[in-house]
Design a protein around this motif. Structure first.
Motif, PDB file in Angstrom:
ATOM      1  N   LYS A  56      41.505  17.602  48.082  1.00  0.00           N
ATOM      2  CA  LYS A  56      40.818  18.421  49.088  1.00  0.00           C
ATOM      3  C   LYS A  56      39.339  18.557  48.782  1.00  0.00           C
ATOM      4  O   LYS A  56      38.498  18.306  49.637  1.00  0.00           O
ATOM      5  CB  LYS A  56      41.400  19.849  49.108  1.00  0.00           C
ATOM      6  N   SER A  57      39.052  18.989  47.548  1.00  0.00           N
ATOM      7  CA  SER A  57      37.633  19.265  47.276  1.00  0.00           C
ATOM      8  C   SER A  57      36.831  17.985  47.224  1.00  0.00           C
ATOM      9  O   SER A  57      35.663  17.981  47.610  1.00  0.00           O
ATOM     10  CB  SER A  57      37.453  20.095  46.005  1.00  0.00           C
ATOM     11  N   ILE A  59      36.012  17.295  50.820  1.00  0.00           N
ATOM     12  CA  ILE A  59      34.989  18.230  51.282  1.00  0.00           C
ATOM     13  C   ILE A  59      33.621  17.852  50.714  1.00  0.00           C
ATOM     14  O   ILE A  59      32.617  17.873  51.420  1.00  0.00           O
ATOM     15  CB  ILE A  59      35.360  19.663  50.809  1.00  0.00           C
ATOM     16  N   LYS A  60      33.606  17.478  49.451  1.00  0.00           N
ATOM     17  CA  LYS A  60      32.327  17.170  48.825  1.00  0.00           C
ATOM     18  C   LYS A  60      31.726  15.895  49.412  1.00  0.00           C
ATOM     19  O   LYS A  60      30.511  15.754  49.458  1.00  0.00           O
ATOM     20  CB  LYS A  60      32.487  17.063  47.308  1.00  0.00           C
ATOM     21  N   THR A  88      30.244  16.955  52.763  1.00  0.00           N
ATOM     22  CA  THR A  88      29.050  17.803  52.685  1.00  0.00           C
ATOM     23  C   THR A  88      27.951  17.198  51.819  1.00  0.00           C
ATOM     24  O   THR A  88      26.978  17.860  51.513  1.00  0.00           O
ATOM     25  CB  THR A  88      29.402  19.189  52.129  1.00  0.00           C
ATOM     26  N   THR A 124      28.084  24.589  54.328  1.00  0.00           N
ATOM     27  CA  THR A 124      29.234  24.888  53.480  1.00  0.00           C
ATOM     28  C   THR A 124      29.170  26.310  52.950  1.00  0.00           C
ATOM     29  O   THR A 124      28.096  26.801  52.608  1.00  0.00           O
ATOM     30  CB  THR A 124      29.270  23.942  52.264  1.00  0.00           C
ATOM     31  N   VAL A 149      32.022  24.320  56.791  1.00  0.00           N
ATOM     32  CA  VAL A 149      33.094  24.036  55.842  1.00  0.00           C
ATOM     33  C   VAL A 149      33.274  25.261  54.949  1.00  0.00           C
ATOM     34  O   VAL A 149      32.310  25.755  54.374  1.00  0.00           O
ATOM     35  CB  VAL A 149      32.743  22.812  54.971  1.00  0.00           C
ATOM     36  N   ASP A 194      35.336  26.731  51.734  1.00  0.00           N
ATOM     37  CA  ASP A 194      36.218  26.402  50.618  1.00  0.00           C
ATOM     38  C   ASP A 194      36.834  27.696  50.096  1.00  0.00           C
ATOM     39  O   ASP A 194      36.169  28.474  49.421  1.00  0.00           O
ATOM     40  CB  ASP A 194      35.398  25.703  49.520  1.00  0.00           C
ATOM     41  N   ILE A 207      36.084  23.680  59.184  1.00  0.00           N
ATOM     42  CA  ILE A 207      37.102  23.196  58.255  1.00  0.00           C
ATOM     43  C   ILE A 207      37.339  24.297  57.239  1.00  0.00           C
ATOM     44  O   ILE A 207      36.392  24.830  56.661  1.00  0.00           O
ATOM     45  CB  ILE A 207      36.623  21.924  57.513  1.00  0.00           C
TER      46      ILE A 207
END
Lengths: 507, 328
Positions: A46-47, A50-51, A54, A86, A166, A168, A197
């Protein structure tokens, strides 16, 4: 959803670190005006995804389109300019600055070269009014609650970027009232046409706020689904990656003897605000209590509470009928508890110490530093456990960081076994170790409880729990929602309890 | 705005005013423009250096090289003007360029080699002190028409006190420093880096540029402080100003700046410098006390202020926790 065409579209995204694949051929599409949840256990990718979206990481393979145009943000700033903002779980704003300074850091309105504080205050107030916040923007950020800070962070990100937001784990440290506050803001932004997200571990919240969900597992894509037509059970099995199967073990014979014993270790109504809701737990000698739940459900928090790393603010603990206060790991060790943490590398081993020193640590701590173990005692201790647990290579003087994960785990087990604990808590004892070591450790767990030790085993591997546990506590949303015994312990029942807290309580 | 953030500053101000009032009660002569004027002049070089130190500490760093850079500057200027016959203004410009680049290089090392400021500036401290010895181990007297003119320039207060050029320079540095810290993007970035460098980076603060800027500024102000010191003593001496960096740190912390960074005011440092100067003045007036009492009182004040700061942090955390409990 007024706009159905894909807005942010990533295809075939792949990324590997030092030859280890973190993401493999993942597709992800975000529409404008939707809230899209991204789910998966630890290490699912997931991360990483996301990274990449972004601009923190650059992708190895795949394409990414925003509004049909190819994009490749190279850093956070470029992603912001493209409109992708983010909000991180914890580290996102500066507590030592005022709210207005946080909102406008790096883009303060200026007059004659100097920051125009009056103008900054007016703009900050106007900005926050859109989010239903009327607060003193000249107060320090640290004077506001986490929920308000989170909304301020969202306001900043949207004001900077404005198209894709985004988040987290935005709700990890919020209570239910605060979560609703943040979600109200998200819904409003969705209705304004933003694509959002959200990463979260709380399934209730996913169903509460999200429109679609994408599930990742082991760096690969499991699927993207509309939440309205996705039953909870199916979502959980997507995340855990197991077809519902019936793995049971004959527990009944053992149960009888275990059930009849009295419980010398009891926790009554034990809990801590913001960590785990109060629960009851009794542990008998020779019993393996399994703890099941999704990531973030309060598994590890339960262990922290039992071992005194977090201090309970509710309920009582008693050992052999005497009430005790477990206020620190030290007192827990005094009461004969042991704990093998989940993050072996950071919380468990001391990498540069030798195997024998690592094994001696807990026993030394228990004796007190005034009475050091002699070199000979340490060597004997190391020898005994290296032989009995089959730690390889059998060299007590080797720095432990050069051992494989399974052997490190055994050394940590040895550390606690050396103190001859009555209760040993194992958090994810088999994570990151190979199959062979896996079965060995499970065998060891059985052996230990046959010797009369009590064990608490926390695991996300359902088969592991069904294989070794006499009882399984199921957690969801930081509450103990069910307790399964004997023949009730099946992967099915555990998943059902996670999916529908409350139903299995009576079962 | 009286927030808890400014409480240490206000406490320092209150302590200064009370202490001054107490001094005046005992020695009425201390209430004169002459004493005030001397207070400013005697502490001008410390004040200028302390402004640089304020920025450094606000960003969560430390600069131990200040005292050595002051000594280097004074020796450099004295030798250039006294022995080589260079025009003082050119010597000033040259030495400011050197000290600024010296600071900038330390900033670069802190940022890009990831070495803690304590270590880098400790090395800088030895380097600058060694360079000063290299130029001259003697006390070099200095005399030049331009320098005499600057030394002779002052405004006269009613009552006989003098506001000298050095005191004016210090006041100017404080005013400019305060507006840079409070009213520019660079200043906001300094507070941001001091609060949490990771968050600051994620929020788009140019952490690298800011760090280099902070140490360059501190280097520049150390150089300026060295010039003030040269004017003050009319000489350059490589053994002078040992430990001035510690006095500067004390002034910054007594003035209410959090030693861990992120909170504080340049104006507070001014009060911190005044408090130190006041103690020294009191000792001079008393005549019987050993000058070591300055150190003892400053030590006690430092303890008090560090405890006060911890107390404030603890108190506001608790208030926040209570607020959360009520909401829940």
């Amino acid at each position: 959803m007024n706009d159905i065409h894909p807005f942010l579209e990533a295809r075939g995204i792949g990324k590997s670190f030092l030859g280890i694949t973190a993401l493999d051929n993942v597709d992800f599409t975000l529409r404008s005006g939707e809230i899209h949840a991204l789910l998966g256990e630890n290490g699912a990718g997931k991360s990483t995804l996301i990274k990449i979206l972004t601009g923190v990481y650059t992708r190895d393979t795949g394409t990414m389109k925003l509004d049909g145009r190819d994009v490749a943000p190279g850093n956070v700033g470029e992603a912001q300019e493209l409109g992708i903002g983010t909000v991180y779980q914890e580290v996102n704003l500066l507590e030592n600055l005022t709210v207005a300074e946080n909102l406008f850091l790096g883009r303060q309105p200026r007059r004659f070269g100097l920051v125009d504080r009056g103008e900054m205050r007016r703009r900050a107030e106007a900005l926050l009014r859109n989010y239903g916040l009327t607060i003193d923007v000249d107060s320090l950020l640290s004077s506001y609650s986490i929920a308000i800070r989170q909304i301020i962070a969202i306001a900043r990100a949207v004001d900077l970027s404005g198209r894709v937001l985004v988040l987290d784990e935005p709700t990890a440290s919020l209570d239910s009232h605060e979560v609703e506050m943040v979600f109200a803001v998200l819904r409003k932004l969705r209705d304004r046409g933003l694509g959002i997200i959200i990463i979260t571990h709380f399934l209730n919240q996913v169903y509460d706020v999200a429109d679609r969900v994408t599930v990742l597992r082991n760096g690969a894509m499991v699927g993207t689904r509309e939440l309205a037509s996705l039953p909870r059970m199916e979502l959980i099995s997507m995340m855990l990656g197991r077809e519902l199967q019936h793995v049971t073990r004959d527990h009944d014979a053992l149960d009888e003897t275990v059930e009849n014993g009295t419980a010398p270790i009891r926790f009554n109504d034990y809990g801590k605000r913001g960590s785990v809701a109060p629960f009851d737990l009794e542990i008998r000698p020779g019993e393996v209590v399994g703890v099941a739940g999704l990531l973030g459900s309060g598994r590890t928090e339960t262990a922290f509470l039992l071992f005194g790393i977090d201090r309970a603010d509710h309920g009582t603990a008693s050992i052999d009928g005497k009430e005790v206060r477990i206020s620190s790991p030290e007192t827990a060790i005094d009461h004969g508890f042991g704990f093998c943490p989940e993050e072996r590398k950071t919380d468990g081993i001391i990498g540069d110490f030798s195997v024998s020193e690592n094994i001696a640590l807990a026993l030394q701590a228990r004796q007190g530093w005034a009475k050091p173990l002699s070199t000979r005692q340490k060597a004997e201790l190391a020898d005994r456990f290296i032989r009995s647990l089959d730690i390889r290579p059998p060299d007590p003087d080797r720095p432990i960081k050069f051992l494989s994960g399974g052997n490190q785990q055994k050394a940590i087990l040895a550390r606690w076994l050396a103190t001859e604990p009555r209760l040993l808590i194992l958090d994810e004892p088999t994570r990151g170790i190979d199959i062979g070591a896996h079965t060995e450790i499970l065998r060891m767990i059985e052996q230990l409880c046959a010797d009369g030790m009590s064990l608490i085993v926390i695991s996300s591997e359902l088969e592991e729990l069904t294989a070794v546990a006499h009882r399984v506590i199921v957690l969801a949303d930081r509450r103990h929602v069910a307790e399964l015994k004997g023949s009730q312990i099946t992967a099915d029942n555990i998943m059902a309890a996670i999916a529908d807290p409350g139903r299995t309580e009576a079962a | 705005m009286i927030s808890t953030r400014n409480l240490p500053y206000l406490a320092a101000l209150a302590i200064f005013l009370l202490a001054y009032a107490a001094c005046v009660l005992q020695f009425p002569n201390m209430l004169s423009t002459r004493v005030l004027g001397n207070l400013l002049t005697d502490n001008a070089f410390l004040g200028i250096a302390a402004v640089g130190m304020t920025f450094v500490i606000l960003s969560g760093g430390i600069d131990l090289s200040i005292g050595s850079v002051i000594a280097f500057t004074s020796v450099f200027v004295a030798v250039m003007v006294g022995s080589a016959g260079v025009n003082p203004l050119i010597a000033f410009a040259a030495v400011l360029a050197i000290s600024t680049s010296f600071g900038a290089v330390m900033g670069l090392m802190i940022r890009f080699l990831g070495i803690p400021p304590f270590v880098v500036t400790l090395a800088g401290m030895f380097l600058a002190r060694g360079a000063a010895y290299l130029i001259s181990t003697q006390s070099v007297p200095i005399s030049h028409p331009v320098i005499d003119a600057i030394q002779g320039f002052y405004f006269r207060f009613p009552g006989g006190g003098r506001l000298t050029a050095m005191a004016m320079l210090m006041l100017l540095v404080f005013v400019v420093g305060a507006s840079v810290a409070g009213r520019t993007r660079f200043g906001a970035n300094v507070y941001a880096v001091g609060g949490n460098p990771q968050s600051a980076e994620l929020m788009g603060v140019p952490v690298g540029r800011t760090t280099v800027g902070i140490y360059a500024l501190s280097g520049f102000l150390s150089g300026l402080s060295g010039i003030a010191y040269t004017l003050y003593t009319s000489s350059g001496y490589s053994l002078a100003t040992v430990g001035v960096e510690l006095d500067a740190i004390a002034a910054v912390v007594i003035g209410g700046t959090l030693l861990t960074g992120g909170a504080g005011l340049v104006a507070g440092t001014f009060v911190g410098v005044l408090i130190q100067g006041l103690i020294q003045t009191y000792i001079v007036f008393d005549g019987t006390l050993s000058s070591w009492w300055t150190k003892i009182v400053i030590g006690l004040l430092l303890f008090t202020f560090i405890v006060l700061q911890r107390g404030i942090v603890w108190y506001s955390d608790r208030r926040l926790a209570e607020g959360r409990l009520k909401e829940a």
